[in-house]
Design an enzyme around this catalytic site. Structure first.
Site, PDB file in Angstrom:
ATOM      1  CB  CYS A  27      -0.923   0.014   1.203  1.00 55.19           C
ATOM      2  SG  CYS A  27      -1.949  -1.449   1.281  1.00 55.19           S
ATOM      3  CG  HIS A  40      -3.458   3.011   1.946  1.00 57.58           C
ATOM      4  ND1 HIS A  40      -3.986   2.589   0.745  1.00 57.58           N
ATOM      5  CD2 HIS A  40      -3.484   1.925   2.772  1.00 57.58           C
ATOM      6  CE1 HIS A  40      -4.309   1.307   0.835  1.00 57.58           C
ATOM      7  NE2 HIS A  40      -4.019   0.888   2.058  1.00 57.58           N
ATOM      8  CG  ASN A  98      -6.978  -1.235   1.129  1.00 58.51           C
ATOM      9  OD1 ASN A  98      -6.246  -0.879   0.210  1.00 58.51           O
ATOM     10  ND2 ASN A  98      -6.506  -1.628   2.306  1.00 58.51           N
TER      11      ASN A  98
HETATM   12  N1  ACO Z   1     -18.589  -8.706   9.747  1.00 59.31           N
HETATM   13  C1  ACO Z   1     -18.999  -8.915  11.008  1.00 59.31           C
HETATM   14  N2  ACO Z   1     -18.142  -9.127  12.019  1.00 59.31           N
HETATM   15  C2  ACO Z   1     -16.839  -9.147  11.746  1.00 59.31           C
HETATM   16  C3  ACO Z   1     -16.330  -8.947  10.436  1.00 59.31           C
HETATM   17  C4  ACO Z   1     -17.275  -8.735   9.420  1.00 59.31           C
HETATM   18  N3  ACO Z   1     -16.920  -8.527   8.126  1.00 59.31           N
HETATM   19  N4  ACO Z   1     -15.001  -9.020  10.462  1.00 59.31           N
HETATM   20  C5  ACO Z   1     -14.631  -9.244  11.742  1.00 59.31           C
HETATM   21  N5  ACO Z   1     -15.760  -9.342  12.525  1.00 59.31           N
HETATM   22  C6  ACO Z   1     -15.849  -9.577  13.946  1.00 59.31           C
HETATM   23  C7  ACO Z   1     -14.658 -10.324  14.506  1.00 59.31           C
HETATM   24  O1  ACO Z   1     -14.762 -11.702  14.318  1.00 59.31           O
HETATM   25  C8  ACO Z   1     -14.721  -9.919  15.960  1.00 59.31           C
HETATM   26  O2  ACO Z   1     -15.649 -10.729  16.605  1.00 59.31           O
HETATM   27  P1  ACO Z   1     -15.334 -11.272  18.088  1.00 59.31           P
HETATM   28  O3  ACO Z   1     -15.250 -10.040  18.941  1.00 59.31           O
HETATM   29  O4  ACO Z   1     -16.515 -12.138  18.363  1.00 59.31           O
HETATM   30  O5  ACO Z   1     -14.031 -11.994  17.989  1.00 59.31           O
HETATM   31  C9  ACO Z   1     -15.289  -8.501  15.937  1.00 59.31           C
HETATM   32  O6  ACO Z   1     -15.899  -8.354  14.643  1.00 59.31           O
HETATM   33  C10 ACO Z   1     -14.243  -7.433  16.109  1.00 59.31           C
HETATM   34  O7  ACO Z   1     -13.112  -7.768  15.300  1.00 59.31           O
HETATM   35  P2  ACO Z   1     -11.898  -6.787  15.115  1.00 59.31           P
HETATM   36  O8  ACO Z   1     -10.908  -7.414  14.188  1.00 59.31           O
HETATM   37  O9  ACO Z   1     -11.423  -6.310  16.425  1.00 59.31           O
HETATM   38  O10 ACO Z   1     -12.680  -5.595  14.384  1.00 59.31           O
HETATM   39  P3  ACO Z   1     -12.117  -4.186  14.048  1.00 59.31           P
HETATM   40  O11 ACO Z   1     -12.997  -3.141  14.614  1.00 59.31           O
HETATM   41  O12 ACO Z   1     -10.644  -4.089  14.316  1.00 59.31           O
HETATM   42  O13 ACO Z   1     -12.337  -4.132  12.475  1.00 59.31           O
HETATM   43  C11 ACO Z   1     -10.976  -4.309  10.501  1.00 59.31           C
HETATM   44  C12 ACO Z   1     -11.678  -5.053  11.622  1.00 59.31           C
HETATM   45  C13 ACO Z   1     -12.035  -3.556   9.711  1.00 59.31           C
HETATM   46  C14 ACO Z   1     -10.271  -5.320   9.611  1.00 59.31           C
HETATM   47  C15 ACO Z   1      -9.967  -3.316  11.112  1.00 59.31           C
HETATM   48  O14 ACO Z   1      -9.182  -3.973  12.060  1.00 59.31           O
HETATM   49  C16 ACO Z   1      -9.066  -2.666  10.098  1.00 59.31           C
HETATM   50  O15 ACO Z   1      -9.495  -1.876   9.283  1.00 59.31           O
HETATM   51  N6  ACO Z   1      -7.749  -2.944  10.196  1.00 59.31           N
HETATM   52  C17 ACO Z   1      -6.774  -2.290   9.358  1.00 59.31           C
HETATM   53  C18 ACO Z   1      -6.775  -2.819   7.980  1.00 59.31           C
HETATM   54  C19 ACO Z   1      -5.784  -2.025   7.181  1.00 59.31           C
HETATM   55  O16 ACO Z   1      -5.533  -0.871   7.449  1.00 59.31           O
HETATM   56  N7  ACO Z   1      -5.178  -2.576   6.200  1.00 59.31           N
HETATM   57  C20 ACO Z   1      -4.219  -1.721   5.478  1.00 59.31           C
HETATM   58  C21 ACO Z   1      -3.205  -2.429   4.958  1.00 59.31           C
HETATM   59  S1  ACO Z   1      -3.764  -3.454   3.667  1.00 59.31           S
HETATM   60  C22 ACO Z   1      -2.387  -3.782   2.718  1.00 59.31           C
HETATM   61  O17 ACO Z   1      -1.309  -3.280   2.934  1.00 59.31           O
HETATM   62  C23 ACO Z   1      -2.525  -4.748   1.586  1.00 59.31           C
END
Ligand code: ACO
Length: 330
Positions: free
Chosen positions: A117, A257, A287
């Site tokens: 990214c 990004h 993304n």
């Molecule tokens: N729908 C419903 N629930 C979900 C989903 C979904 N699509 N995905 C995860 N959950 C659940 C999890 O299982 C978890 O449940 P649990 O509490 O029962 O275990 C709960 O939601 C919370 O999970 P988290 O992972 O803590 O959720 P978070 O608020 O962190 O959101 C996300 C997840 C959106 C992936 C976030 O962490 C994020 O955006 N991270 C950064 C991603 C990023 O910036 N990537 C950039 C680099 S990409 C690259 O370089 C190629």
């Protein structure tokens, strides 16, 4: 430091198939919802490249043609094509070679660079030094990814985030004071497992076992990457302002990004920059890794938000882990 260079042309292209958030529930039966995805990421839809006979070079070439047209530069006058991606058409040859062929840039050299990214920012740093030194006149950057081919559609934590597309920028010598005021890059390779495609490289070549274990798909520790991003982005913005001697008020626009709207909001809050100065396309496109910054620049320019003479900050961050930013006069 001031590196004179001009972003003379911009272009973008997306996958052909619109995928809204409900698709993951209706078509895949995933335990997720439009509400969850919108609230946690800001994403409403993304585009996938649906034709299995087409790959990154196809959308990359489309975006490149637009950038050349805007710049008024003929393909044969391009000196170099740099393709920033982690989803090339093939392991070898470089996708940049396929793109140059496709657009008729017959006099250009070509290479790929892989820093996920952060790719567009790193490629821009390369291209800027090349034109500023007089080494080349016209350097074409194509930054993009076809991530849908590397997603585990049973992993609701990753497959909802990404889309396919490419953005292009033609970098030429400065004409009216355009150029880069400050650059900041960094990388931390201490924990690659946080964001990784485990197999397909020399560490774990393709085998029956790697395919069975779905090791050719992107794996991400979302929570860790989120934590990393909300720290590194404002830190990079702050360092760029210090290095450039510009105040945050003097920067007209930031394009970060497009990984998650909450990361962008957190950075804006931490830096005291209004969200009106953060131009975003995440709701529409998701993304697209290396593609998000040039695509968002293209949209901001098309909508007359990014103008000639604007002071623009760009920040890339992600796989590596890596980050890179710069402040420039457009
Ligand atoms: N729908 C419903 N629930 C979900 C989903 C979904 N699509 N995905 C995860 N959950 C659940 C999890 O299982 C978890 O449940 P649990 O509490 O029962 O275990 C709960 O939601 C919370 O999970 P988290 O992972 O803590 O959720 P978070 O608020 O962190 O959101 C996300 C997840 C959106 C992936 C976030 O962490 C994020 O955006 N991270 C950064 C991603 C990023 O910036 N990537 C950039 C680099 S990409 C690259 O370089 C190629």
């Amino acid at each position: 430091m001031f590196i004179p260079m001009k972003i003379a042309g911009l272009g973008m292209a997306l996958g052909d198939k619109v995928i809204d958030n409900d698709w993951f529930v209706k078509e895949l039966g995933l335990d997720t919802s439009d509400e969850w995805i919108t609230e946690r990421t800001g994403i409403k839809k993304r585009y996938f490249l649906s034709d299995p006979d087409k790959a990154l070079s196809y959308i990359g070439a489309k975006s490149a043609r637009q950038a050349l047209e805007m710049a008024g530069v003929k393909p044969e006058d391009v000196d170099l094509v740099i393709c920033a991606t982690f989803t090339p058409d093939y392991q070898m040859p470089a996708t940049a070679c396929l793109i140059k062929e496709e657009i008729g840039a017959k006099n250009a050299g070509a290479y790929d660079m892989q820093i996920a990214c952060s790719g567009f920012v790193y490629a821009l740093i390369n291209a800027a030094s090349m034109v500023a030194s007089g080494m080349f006149k016209n350097v074409l950057i194509v930054a993009g990814d076809v991530i849908s081919r590397f997603l585990d559609f049973e992993d609701r934590g990753t497959c909802i985030l990404f889309g396919d597309g490419a953005g292009a920028a033609l970098i030429t010598q400065a004409e009216n004071g355009e150029g880069i005021f400050a650059v900041e890059v960094g990388a931390d390779g201490s924990a690659p497992e946080k964001l990784l495609i485990p197999a397909g490289g020399s560490a774990r070549p393709a085998s029956e076992e790697t395919v069975k274990n779905k090791e050719h798909y992107l794996r991400m520790n979302g929570r860790e990457i989120f934590r990393f991003s909300v720290n590194v982005v404002p830190q990079t913005m702050k360092l760029l302002l210090e290095k450039s001697g510009l105040s945050k008020e003097e920067v007209d626009l930031w394009i970060l990004h497009q990984a998650n709207i909450r990361i962008i909001e957190a950075a804006a809050k931490r830096m005291g920059v209004p969200m009106s100065k953060m131009y975003n396309t995440i709701a529409e496109y998701g993304n697209i890794s290396a593609g998000t910054i040039p695509i968002t620049m293209y949209e901001a320019y098309k909508n007359n938000v990014l103008k000639r003479g604007s002071i623009l900050g760009l920040i890339g961050f992600g796989g590596g882990l890596s980050w890179g930013g710069l402040i420039l006069r457009f």
